[in-house]
Every structure is written in C-alpha cells, then in structure tokens.
Design a protein around this motif. Structure first.
Motif, PDB file in Angstrom:
ATOM      1  N   LEU A  93      55.515 -20.870   5.612  1.00  0.00           N
ATOM      2  CA  LEU A  93      55.219 -21.897   4.602  1.00  0.00           C
ATOM      3  C   LEU A  93      54.845 -21.231   3.288  1.00  0.00           C
ATOM      4  N   PRO A  94      55.059 -21.920   2.157  1.00  0.00           N
ATOM      5  CA  PRO A  94      54.540 -21.393   0.887  1.00  0.00           C
ATOM      6  C   PRO A  94      53.020 -21.310   0.945  1.00  0.00           C
ATOM      7  N   THR A  95      52.476 -20.195   0.459  1.00  0.00           N
ATOM      8  CA  THR A  95      51.057 -19.915   0.641  1.00  0.00           C
ATOM      9  C   THR A  95      50.312 -19.969  -0.684  1.00  0.00           C
ATOM     10  N   PHE A  96      49.185 -20.682  -0.682  1.00  0.00           N
ATOM     11  CA  PHE A  96      48.260 -20.733  -1.804  1.00  0.00           C
ATOM     12  C   PHE A  96      46.969 -20.023  -1.388  1.00  0.00           C
ATOM     13  N   LEU A 124      51.995 -19.847  -9.422  1.00  0.00           N
ATOM     14  CA  LEU A 124      51.876 -20.556  -8.154  1.00  0.00           C
ATOM     15  C   LEU A 124      53.236 -20.710  -7.488  1.00  0.00           C
ATOM     16  N   PRO A 125      53.285 -20.771  -6.162  1.00  0.00           N
ATOM     17  CA  PRO A 125      54.562 -21.005  -5.472  1.00  0.00           C
ATOM     18  C   PRO A 125      55.128 -22.373  -5.858  1.00  0.00           C
ATOM     19  N   PRO A 126      56.416 -22.490  -6.033  1.00  0.00           N
ATOM     20  CA  PRO A 126      56.996 -23.798  -6.399  1.00  0.00           C
ATOM     21  C   PRO A 126      57.047 -24.732  -5.184  1.00  0.00           C
ATOM     22  N   VAL A 127      56.336 -25.847  -5.257  1.00  0.00           N
ATOM     23  CA  VAL A 127      56.337 -26.847  -4.189  1.00  0.00           C
ATOM     24  C   VAL A 127      56.438 -28.225  -4.810  1.00  0.00           C
ATOM     25  N   GLN A 128      56.828 -29.192  -4.012  1.00  0.00           N
ATOM     26  CA  GLN A 128      56.879 -30.589  -4.416  1.00  0.00           C
ATOM     27  C   GLN A 128      55.741 -31.355  -3.749  1.00  0.00           C
ATOM     28  N   GLN A 129      55.436 -32.508  -4.292  1.00  0.00           N
ATOM     29  CA  GLN A 129      54.392 -33.344  -3.694  1.00  0.00           C
ATOM     30  C   GLN A 129      54.784 -33.725  -2.267  1.00  0.00           C
ATOM     31  N   ASP A 131      54.851 -31.509   0.242  1.00  0.00           N
ATOM     32  CA  ASP A 131      55.304 -30.331   0.982  1.00  0.00           C
ATOM     33  C   ASP A 131      54.159 -29.754   1.812  1.00  0.00           C
ATOM     34  N   LEU A 132      54.525 -29.194   2.947  1.00  0.00           N
ATOM     35  CA  LEU A 132      53.554 -28.549   3.818  1.00  0.00           C
ATOM     36  C   LEU A 132      53.314 -27.128   3.331  1.00  0.00           C
ATOM     37  N   CYS A 133      52.028 -26.745   3.218  1.00  0.00           N
ATOM     38  CA  CYS A 133      51.684 -25.436   2.650  1.00  0.00           C
ATOM     39  C   CYS A 133      50.630 -24.752   3.519  1.00  0.00           C
ATOM     40  N   ALA A 134      50.590 -23.439   3.422  1.00  0.00           N
ATOM     41  CA  ALA A 134      49.550 -22.640   4.075  1.00  0.00           C
ATOM     42  C   ALA A 134      48.505 -22.252   3.038  1.00  0.00           C
ATOM     43  N   ILE A 135      47.265 -22.123   3.490  1.00  0.00           N
ATOM     44  CA  ILE A 135      46.157 -21.751   2.611  1.00  0.00           C
ATOM     45  C   ILE A 135      45.561 -20.454   3.142  1.00  0.00           C
ATOM     46  N   ALA A 136      45.484 -19.452   2.271  1.00  0.00           N
ATOM     47  CA  ALA A 136      44.948 -18.152   2.656  1.00  0.00           C
ATOM     48  C   ALA A 136      43.746 -17.822   1.777  1.00  0.00           C
ATOM     49  N   LEU A 137      43.050 -16.767   2.150  1.00  0.00           N
ATOM     50  CA  LEU A 137      41.883 -16.327   1.402  1.00  0.00           C
ATOM     51  C   LEU A 137      42.246 -15.163   0.497  1.00  0.00           C
ATOM     52  N   ALA A 194      50.578 -30.741   0.096  1.00  0.00           N
ATOM     53  CA  ALA A 194      50.374 -30.713  -1.345  1.00  0.00           C
ATOM     54  C   ALA A 194      50.210 -32.132  -1.886  1.00  0.00           C
ATOM     55  N   ALA A 195      49.131 -32.352  -2.646  1.00  0.00           N
ATOM     56  CA  ALA A 195      48.882 -33.673  -3.227  1.00  0.00           C
ATOM     57  C   ALA A 195      49.684 -33.885  -4.501  1.00  0.00           C
ATOM     58  N   MET A 196      50.213 -32.820  -5.089  1.00  0.00           N
ATOM     59  CA  MET A 196      51.057 -32.917  -6.290  1.00  0.00           C
ATOM     60  C   MET A 196      51.964 -31.700  -6.340  1.00  0.00           C
ATOM     61  N   SER A 197      52.981 -31.768  -7.171  1.00  0.00           N
ATOM     62  CA  SER A 197      53.907 -30.650  -7.307  1.00  0.00           C
ATOM     63  C   SER A 197      53.255 -29.532  -8.112  1.00  0.00           C
ATOM     64  N   THR A 198      53.897 -28.353  -8.101  1.00  0.00           N
ATOM     65  CA  THR A 198      53.361 -27.227  -8.853  1.00  0.00           C
ATOM     66  C   THR A 198      53.300 -27.540 -10.338  1.00  0.00           C
ATOM     67  N   ALA A 199      54.350 -28.195 -10.871  1.00  0.00           N
ATOM     68  CA  ALA A 199      54.360 -28.552 -12.293  1.00  0.00           C
ATOM     69  C   ALA A 199      53.205 -29.497 -12.629  1.00  0.00           C
ATOM     70  N   GLN A 200      52.921 -30.442 -11.731  1.00  0.00           N
ATOM     71  CA  GLN A 200      51.818 -31.372 -11.964  1.00  0.00           C
ATOM     72  C   GLN A 200      50.469 -30.656 -11.900  1.00  0.00           C
ATOM     73  N   MET A 201      50.353 -29.672 -11.014  1.00  0.00           N
ATOM     74  CA  MET A 201      49.106 -28.905 -10.934  1.00  0.00           C
ATOM     75  C   MET A 201      48.824 -28.201 -12.251  1.00  0.00           C
ATOM     76  N   LEU A 202      49.844 -27.546 -12.818  1.00  0.00           N
ATOM     77  CA  LEU A 202      49.655 -26.823 -14.065  1.00  0.00           C
ATOM     78  C   LEU A 202      49.415 -27.776 -15.219  1.00  0.00           C
ATOM     79  N   ALA A 203      50.123 -28.908 -15.211  1.00  0.00           N
ATOM     80  CA  ALA A 203      49.947 -29.887 -16.288  1.00  0.00           C
ATOM     81  C   ALA A 203      48.551 -30.489 -16.284  1.00  0.00           C
ATOM     82  N   SER A 204      47.936 -30.587 -15.099  1.00  0.00           N
ATOM     83  CA  SER A 204      46.585 -31.170 -15.002  1.00  0.00           C
ATOM     84  C   SER A 204      45.497 -30.171 -15.366  1.00  0.00           C
ATOM     85  N   GLY A 205      45.885 -28.944 -15.677  1.00  0.00           N
ATOM     86  CA  GLY A 205      44.879 -27.925 -15.966  1.00  0.00           C
ATOM     87  C   GLY A 205      44.132 -27.480 -14.725  1.00  0.00           C
TER      88      GLY A 205
END
Length: 617
Positions: A93-96, A124-129, A131-137, A194-205
């Motif tokens: 999965l794309p990892t954040f 950030l990895p490109p994802v859409q709202q 999408d299933l993602c992995a979370i790492a430390l 993911a609650a929003m796409s990568t573009a939306q994440m960046l746009a929201s600051g």
C-alpha cells in the motif's frame, strides 16, 4: 475499529472452494501483489481459518487467520490487510509517515490528522480519496534522515519568523542531523482509508482529518495473533554527498502554526523523542536477529509442556493415560500464556512421533491397549529430565474470563436457592415482617412456619408430629377439594407444601461484586450431544453466562485443547444467551474444564455422564 475487545461468533477451518475464492478476491483487491505472492499469503494446504466477529461498535467483520495470525479482514465486502501481512509485504500500500508519539493515540481509536503527517522532501504519495493506505513511523526506510532534517529546518524557520535571536544563536552545526546516523527502520503500524486526495491535503495546508484508521499494531486484532513486534526493514542506501544537494520544499509543509517551540526545553524534547525512537528501533532489530526458527521454537515448547504436565499434573493413579487426554487435558493447559502449542509446526508433526522419541529417552512407555488407541502405561518420574525441569511461575492472568476490555481471574460464584413470597401467602408471612415478593432461604421459611404454628397453638396436643390447619394455612397450602377434608398435616408435609407453593428464586454472588438476585429456577450448565449430517457429532454447551463464564473465552480454550472447530451462536429460545458448539464428543474435556479448573459444583452441571468411556472413540 479494534481498539476495544470484540466478540467472536465462530471460528472454523476454511473450505477448499472458499480458499480459491479468497485467493481470487485478494488478487483483484491488490493487483500489485502478484500471483506468486498471493499463493504465499494464502497457501493451498496449510491451515487457514475464517473467524466471524462483532466489533465493539456492532460491525460484523470476517477475519482470515493463517499460522495463528490474522492476515486479512473483510468489512462490508471490502478486503483489508492486517499489520502482520504488511510486515511481509511492506510495499503493498502507499505509505504515509507520522511521529512515534502519535501511535498511542491511533491504538486508542483516534484517526490520523494531517498535522501529524510527516512530509518527505520527495512529497506525499499520490492517492485518491477512499484509497487504502499504510501508516508508518518516522524511521522507516530512507525517510529517517530526511524527516529529521526537515524538522530542523521547520524549527529554524519558526525561530526566524519569531525573531528569537537568542535561541537561534544556540543552534550550531552540532544540532544538524548527521547524514550517517540512521534510525533502524520499522514496518507499517496502521492501516487507514484516505479522507481526501493528496492534492486536497496540500491545498488544505495539511489541516483536518487525513485518514480513517481501521486497524493498528497493538490493538485487539493484533493481540489475536502471536503479538510479535514490527520487524526491521533494511533502509535504502543513500549517498552522503547527495544529501547536501537535496532541496527541501517548505511550502509543502503548510502552516507551521501547529508547531511550538519554547527555547531550549522544546528543542531538548525533540532530540529526546528521536533518541527514544533510535533505542526502541534498535531493540526490535536486535530481537529479530536473535529469534530462532519457528520449528525449533515449537519443539522446545512441546517438550516444555510435556515435562511440565508429567511433573505437575499427571499422577500414578491416572495411568494408563490416553495420549489424547495427555495432550488435550494436560499439555495444552501447561502452555505459557501468549503462546500456542501446535504440533503440526514442530519437527515431529504428530503426537505419536513425539511420544516415540520420549519413549526412546526412556521417559515414558507407550502401548496400544486397544486397536488404534495409544496410552501411556508407565512414567519414569526419576528421569533426570523430569527431576531437573523447573516449573515456570504461573501467570497472574492465567485462566481468566474477559469482561469488556478488562481481564479478571475467574472464581466460581456463591449460589443460594431462595423462595419468593407469593400474593396468596402474604398473610402467613406478614407477622414475621415479610411482604409480597420478599425472598427467603429455605431455613428461614422453616423457622417462620414453626414459629407461626407454635405461636397460634396449632401443634396437636396428642401427636406433636401433626399440625392443625387454621384458615390461613388452609388458604395457603390446600387445594379446593381438600379444604374440608384435610384438617391436620405432619411437619414435613406442611413444610414441603409451603416450599412448593412459593416462587423459586436464586442469588448469585461473584467475589468482590454485589449479589445478583433473579426470580425463577436456576438453570444448570447444559451439555448435550447432537447428531449432525453424515453421522457427525457435535457437543453443545449452554447457560455459561449465569455462572460468569464468557462463551467466547470457553470456546477459545476448548478449540485449543480439543484441536476441533468451535462455533459461538445465539442459544435457541433464550434471550441474550449464547451457546458453544464443539466438533465431536468433547464432554470429557468440558467436564474437566468446568469441574477441575473453574471449580464449579457438579450439581450445577448436567450432561457429563454422556462422556465417551475410556478406551473407546
């Protein structure tokens, strides 16, 4: 979703056709996995179980177990991998990435907010709202150095904005991250949507909710497996000379208002958290390198349980002892908490081969007393391996019953049979201060009746064993056709009729809790043997809740000891009650568990006489 304890509905072995369908579903859900890796994840012949459970919020979840670990779970017809699967396939999965201190909040059931997401220089990895993602430390792969560098520049920029020159002067080259200092990397620790796409994440600051977390390391789904820690992942190679040429895009970081810095104290906190991450990650890496092969570990566990059972549980009077009884009733109960004894994963594969090896060492002697049934006939308790074996200290949480998210040692309740005063007998008991609905013990009822008869001079002068019936006793105890026929009753007949006409009740008191009073007759634990299709038998046990036993916990213990599938389902004709169904005739194991380990009185258990006789299947 699994932050709190869940309730298991059933746990059965998966069929061959369902196994093939699951393999096709996984291939469709995760096309990057590939056919070969799907076959590794869902093997064709190894044991694979499907577990139906209810999460604490009421969601119905299907969990697939392989090798004692949950590997996949299905919710609303969507498949999700567990952390155990991501540790084997970290690129699935794309990892954040987030900070180690955030993990505690995620385990508690919180979602991941965007201010807690660490943005690497590569973006950030490109994802859409959705999408299933992995979370790492922080510390995973090559992002360890990059994230620490990024944090330094964030703090530096904030200092310049606040014009804190006195603090800025204290920052030297020594505070810069050393590109050669690497944090040992660790695998993903959570799965989210993911609650929003990568573009939306960046746009929201980078503000707002980033991911809806479904499952984390250290939650209750992870606890249903072997509870292993995240394994180490080799970091990617980085050329130190390239690090000076990397450009950090601070614009991707959004607003820095969420960062706080108060002089050197906050700076020390940042370096302290990084040092803690270094230490904890290093410990995990060291533990993983020292781990033994699974087969060798299972061999050691098998011999430990065997010697423990012979030294502390098996007595000379028990011989000859069925080998199946040794395994199911003694060895499984000697298994340390948090570990699961599985002979198939050992080098012996079968109990008979293991016992042959123990017979060669002259510890035991095994004979086939009846056709196809082996028994242990002699044990050399003076053997050096038995005498030198040290019984491990018992765990304080062994033999526990799970209640919510707490686990308490099980103790049998104190049960009293009571009698309620009905409306038509209130006149008989009102002189003693009892009214309708009052509950009394049998001895109290006897005393009240004797006092009433003596106080009203109802004892026959000629025969003191007889009691004359006055109008109140006649109305309370006699039938209509007896009103003018029966004038006297013997003491035992009088008391028997009185107790029969009162309403039954009972009181259950668990240690440290308030007594529970219930009207009606106390139902014993009912063990029955049912016949299924193809002449197969199943053992069904009901009414466990009345005695403070969790059906799911009992089912899990029986599944391990009997090596048979169990199902927990609603009991027919009983509201809010569950029944446990075990494959085969397991009444012997049930009786031993309830009578010997839970120490319930035999009068509260019915059906144990249907246990199979020794020497017969």
């Amino acid at each position: 979703m699994f932050a709190k304890a869940f309730r298991v509905k059933s746990n059965t072995a998966i069929k061959g056709s369902d196994r093939r369908k699951l393999r096709a579903d996984v291939t469709a859900a995760f096309p990057t996995l590939g056919t070969d890796r799907v076959s590794e994840l869902i093997p064709g012949k190894e044991e694979l179980n499907v577990m139906k459970l209810y999460a604490h919020k009421g969601d119905t979840v299907t969990v697939y177990m392989s090798g004692g670990n949950p590997i996949l779970f299905e919710l609303e017809k969507n498949l999700y991998p567990t952390v155990y699967t991501l540790w084997s396939y970290p690129d699935l999965l794309p990892t954040f990435t987030t900070w180690p201190l955030v993990l505690e909040k995620l385990v508690g059931g919180a979602d991941l907010m965007l201010p807690g997401v660490v943005v690497p220089p590569t973006g950030l990895p490109p994802v859409q709202q959705g999408d299933l993602c992995a979370i790492a430390l922080v510390g995973n792969r090559a992002h360890a150095f990059q994230a620490r560098t990024l944090l330094f520049f964030q703090l530096l920029l904030l200092l310049l904005q606040r014009n804190q020159e006195s603090v800025y002067e204290q920052i030297s080259e020594e505070t810069l991250p050393n590109p050669h200092l690497w944090i040992p990397s660790r695998a993903p620790v959570a799965i989210g949507v993911a609650a929003m796409s990568t573009a939306q994440m960046l746009a929201s600051g980078l503000k707002g909710k980033g991911f809806s977390v479904l499952h984390t390391y250290q939650d209750h789904l992870w606890k249903s497996g072997d509870k292993s820690a995240p394994p180490a992942i080799a970091p990617l190679a980085v050329n130190p000379t390239d690090s000076n040429e990397e450009k950090v895009d601070l614009g991707l970081q959004g607003s820095l208002s969420s960062l706080t810095l108060e002089g050197e104290e906050e700076n020390r906190k940042v370096h302290h958290s990084e040092a803690s991450e270094d230490t904890s990650s290093g410990a995990v890496s060291q533990d993983s390198s020292d781990s033994k092969p699974l087969q060798e570990q299972m061999d050691e566990l098998l011999q430990q349980c065997f010697l423990h059972a012979l030294k502390s549980r098996v007595k000379k009077a028990d011989l000859p002892l069925l080998t199946s009884t040794l395994l199911g009733s003694h060895m499984f109960s000697c298994c340390p908490e948090g570990q699961q004894l599985d002979i198939k994963k050992s080098s012996y594969k079968k109990l008979s081969k293991f016992l042959q090896h123990m017979q060669q060492e002259q510890i035991v002697q095994v004979k086939e007393l009846s056709k196809g049934v082996e028994s242990i006939v002699t044990v050399d308790w003076r053997h050096p391996r038995i005498t030198s074996f040290v019984i491990p200290e018992p765990s304080p949480t062994s033999q526990t019953v799970q209640e919510g998210s707490r686990e308490q040692p099980y103790h049998p309740p104190d049960i009293k049979s009571l009698y309620c005063v009905p409306a038509n007998m209130t006149q008989l008991f009102q002189e003693s201060g009892h009214k309708k609905g009052s509950t009394l013990e049998g001895s109290e009822v006897r005393r009240i009746i004797v006092d009433y008869a003596k106080r009203n001079n109802l004892v026959d002068a000629d025969n003191k064993n007889l009691v004359k019936l006055d109008p109140i006793l006649c109305d309370c105890l006699l039938e209509k056709n007896e009103q003018h026929v029966v004038m006297k009753l013997p003491w035992d007949g009088l008391l028997t009729r009185c107790l029969q006409n009162m309403q039954p009740a009972y009181q259950v008191t668990f240690p440290g809790q308030e007594p529970i009073l219930k009207k009606g007759k106390l139902c014993p634990i009912d063990i029955t043997l049912a016949q299924k299709s193809y002449n197969k038998k199943v053992t069904v046990v009901r009414n466990l809740e009345t005695y403070g036993l969790d059906p799911c916990s009992v089912a899990a213990i029986l599944q391990q000891r009997c090596q048979a599938s169990t199902i927990v389902s609603p009991a027919p004709g009983a509201k809010d009650s569950l029944q446990v169904q075990i494959q085969g005739n397991q009444i012997h194991h049930l009786g031993q568990l309830l009578l010997e380990e839970y120490r319930l009185p035999g009068k509260y258990i019915q059906g144990t006489e249907k246990a199979p006789k020794p020497g017969k299947k």
